[in-house]
Design a protein around this motif. Structure first.
Motif, PDB file in Angstrom:
ATOM      1  N   LYS A  17      27.088 121.060 -52.134  1.00 52.87           N
ATOM      2  CA  LYS A  17      28.290 120.459 -51.541  1.00 52.87           C
ATOM      3  C   LYS A  17      27.962 119.163 -50.804  1.00 52.87           C
ATOM      4  CE  LYS A  17      32.539 120.395 -49.770  1.00 52.87           C
ATOM      5  NZ  LYS A  17      33.770 120.315 -50.569  1.00 52.87           N
ATOM      6  N   HIS A  18      26.885 119.164 -50.024  1.00 56.36           N
ATOM      7  CA  HIS A  18      26.655 118.047 -49.110  1.00 56.36           C
ATOM      8  C   HIS A  18      25.547 117.090 -49.507  1.00 56.36           C
ATOM      9  CE1 HIS A  18      28.803 120.837 -46.262  1.00 56.36           C
ATOM     10  NE2 HIS A  18      29.493 119.728 -46.152  1.00 56.36           N
ATOM     11  N   GLN A  19      24.678 117.492 -50.426  1.00 59.57           N
ATOM     12  CA  GLN A  19      23.531 116.639 -50.741  1.00 59.57           C
ATOM     13  C   GLN A  19      23.537 116.134 -52.181  1.00 59.57           C
ATOM     14  OE1 GLN A  19      21.586 115.671 -48.317  1.00 59.57           O
ATOM     15  NE2 GLN A  19      22.423 117.055 -46.780  1.00 59.57           N
ATOM     16  N   GLU A  27      14.940 119.297 -57.177  1.00 57.56           N
ATOM     17  CA  GLU A  27      15.491 118.821 -55.900  1.00 57.56           C
ATOM     18  C   GLU A  27      15.879 119.997 -55.015  1.00 57.56           C
ATOM     19  OE1 GLU A  27      17.543 114.459 -56.648  1.00 57.56           O
ATOM     20  OE2 GLU A  27      18.552 116.184 -57.524  1.00 57.56           O
ATOM     21  N   LEU A  82      22.537 118.497 -58.203  1.00 56.53           N
ATOM     22  CA  LEU A  82      21.120 118.368 -57.894  1.00 56.53           C
ATOM     23  C   LEU A  82      20.312 119.001 -59.025  1.00 56.53           C
ATOM     24  CD1 LEU A  82      21.252 119.516 -54.147  1.00 56.53           C
ATOM     25  CD2 LEU A  82      20.789 117.189 -54.927  1.00 56.53           C
ATOM     26  N   ARG A 142      20.063 113.585 -48.410  1.00 58.23           N
ATOM     27  CA  ARG A 142      20.834 112.342 -48.443  1.00 58.23           C
ATOM     28  C   ARG A 142      21.726 112.189 -47.221  1.00 58.23           C
ATOM     29  NH1 ARG A 142      20.830 114.114 -53.948  1.00 58.23           N
ATOM     30  NH2 ARG A 142      19.901 112.542 -55.316  1.00 58.23           N
ATOM     31  N   LYS A 143      22.182 113.300 -46.696  1.00 58.00           N
ATOM     32  CA  LYS A 143      23.136 113.220 -45.578  1.00 58.00           C
ATOM     33  C   LYS A 143      22.634 113.964 -44.359  1.00 58.00           C
ATOM     34  CE  LYS A 143      27.013 112.787 -48.754  1.00 58.00           C
ATOM     35  NZ  LYS A 143      28.144 113.500 -49.368  1.00 58.00           N
ATOM     36  N   GLY A 151      23.937 113.950 -55.473  1.00 56.24           N
ATOM     37  CA  GLY A 151      23.857 112.513 -55.712  1.00 56.24           C
ATOM     38  C   GLY A 151      24.993 112.046 -56.604  1.00 56.24           C
TER      39      GLY A 151
END
Lengths: 166, 166
Positions: A56-58, A69, A65, B10-11, A60
Motif C-alpha cells: 500500500k505505502h511503498q 524488494e 513491489l 520510499r515513504k 513504486g
DNA sequence: AGTATATTGTTTAGTCATAAACAGTTTCTA
DNA sequence: TAGAAACTGTTTATGACTAAACAATATACT
C-alpha cells in the motif's frame, strides 16, 4: 515489573546489557503475539498484514513491489517470500504480475480484495498501536527510536570486526 | 540511520508510535540473525542456546526445569518445547528425567555435553553482547530497559480493554 | 559475439512457532 | 469416594523462517 518477575525466573540477570537484549526480544515477541490475536479476527497473519502495508505505502511506479524488494523491507530471506505470496495469492489478497521488460521477476500488487482488507484492518491496527505506545510521551518515543537505531548501527560495526573463532 | 533508509523504503512512517514498534521488531530481528550466525559455528541455534542458559541459571532444586517452565520463560507455546527438546536430546545436550512423584511431567536437565557446550559458547556470547550494547552507557541501558518494560505493562492493560470488533 | 557474473524466483530439507484436540495424571469438590 | 476440573506433554495441521542449490534471465567484460 522486571523481566525476571514477568518470566517467573529464579535468578537475576548477570548484567544490564543482557537484560537490554532480552527486553528487546521479549517486547517484540509480546507485541507480535498481541497483534497476531487481533489479525486473527480478519483471517490474516501479522506478516501478511505487513505485506499489505508495504504494498500500500511503498509501491513504486509499477504499482507494486518485487519479491526481493519485499524480502529486503521485511528483513527475511527471499525464499520465504515465495510461499508467503503463494498463500496470499490463494487468499485473493495479492497477484503476481509478470514484467515483459525483465522476465526474471514479478511485480506483486494488491488486488481489490487486498486493498479492502488493508483499509478495514489498518484503522484498528493504528489505533491499537497508538494506545499501546501512549505510555511513552513523544520525547521518550524519539529517544527509544534513536537508541534502537544506535544499537542496529553498532551491530554492523561489531559484525565487520573479527569473526567468532572457536 | 533511519529505519526508512535501512530498509530502502520510499515513504516515511506516518507516526512515531508506529516507528517505535517497527524499530523494536527490526532490532530484535537483526540481533537474532547476528546471534544465529555466531551460534552456527557451534552447531547450535539461538533458541537452543536459550534453553541451555535457562537450564544453567534458572534450574530449581530438581536440577532442571519442566517443559512448561521452559515454555513460560521463553514465551512460547508448550507444544513447541516437545520437538525442541526432542532435537536437543538427540544432540545429547539435555535429557528428560521422569518424576516419580508426579508422572505428568519430566525434568529437563543438562547433560555433561550440554554443560560443556554452554561453557564454551557463553563466554563468546556475553562478550559480543557487551560489545554491541557498548553504544549505550549504563544510564541509557537502564532507560531502555525501563521503557520496554512500560510498553509490556501497557500491553496487558490494552489487552484487558475492549476486544477488537469488526 | 561469447563467456563470466549477477539477479530473481523456486525447491528442498530442516528449525521454530501457533492453535486445537487428545491421553494420562493429579487435585479439587460435592 | 466419585466425578469434575486442571495440568503436562504429545500429536496434527499450518505458517514463517533459513541456507543451499538450481534454472532462467539479464548484464558486464574482454
Amino acid at each position: 515489573m522486571s523481566l525476571k518477575a514477568e518470566l517467573g525466573m529464579r535468578k537475576n540477570f548477570d548484567f544490564p546489557a543482557h537484560e537490554c537484549i532480552l527486553g528487546i526480544y521479549y517486547t517484540a515477541s509480546r507485541l507480535r503475539k498481541q497483534a497476531g490475536e487481533g489479525f486473527r479476527n480478519f483471517n490474516l497473519t501479522e506478516v501478511q498484514f505487513n505485506v499489505l502495508t508495504l504494498l500500500k505505502h511503498q509501491s513504486g511506479e509499477s504499482g507494486g513491489l518485487t519479491q526481493v524488494e519485499l524480502s529486503r523491507m521485511m528483513l527475511v530471506n527471499r525464499a520465504n517470500i515465495t510461499t508467503l505470496i503463494d498463500r496470499m495469492e490463494k487468499a485473493g489478497l495479492v497477484m503476481r504480475k509478470p514484467v515483459p521488460d525483465d522476465r526474471r521477476y514479478n511485480i506483486i500488487q494488491l488486488t481489490t480484495h487486498g486493498k479492502e482488507m488493508y483499509s478495514k484492518v489498518a484503522g484498528v491496527y493504528h489505533s491499537k498501536i497508538a494506545e499501546i505506545m501512549d505510555v511513552l510521551d513523544e520525547d521518550d518515543q524519539n529517544t527509544l527510536i534513536s537508541m534502537l537505531s544506535r544499537i542496529r548501527s553498532n551491530l554492523d560495526l561489531v559484525k565487520a570486526g573479527e569473526p567468532i573463532e572457536d
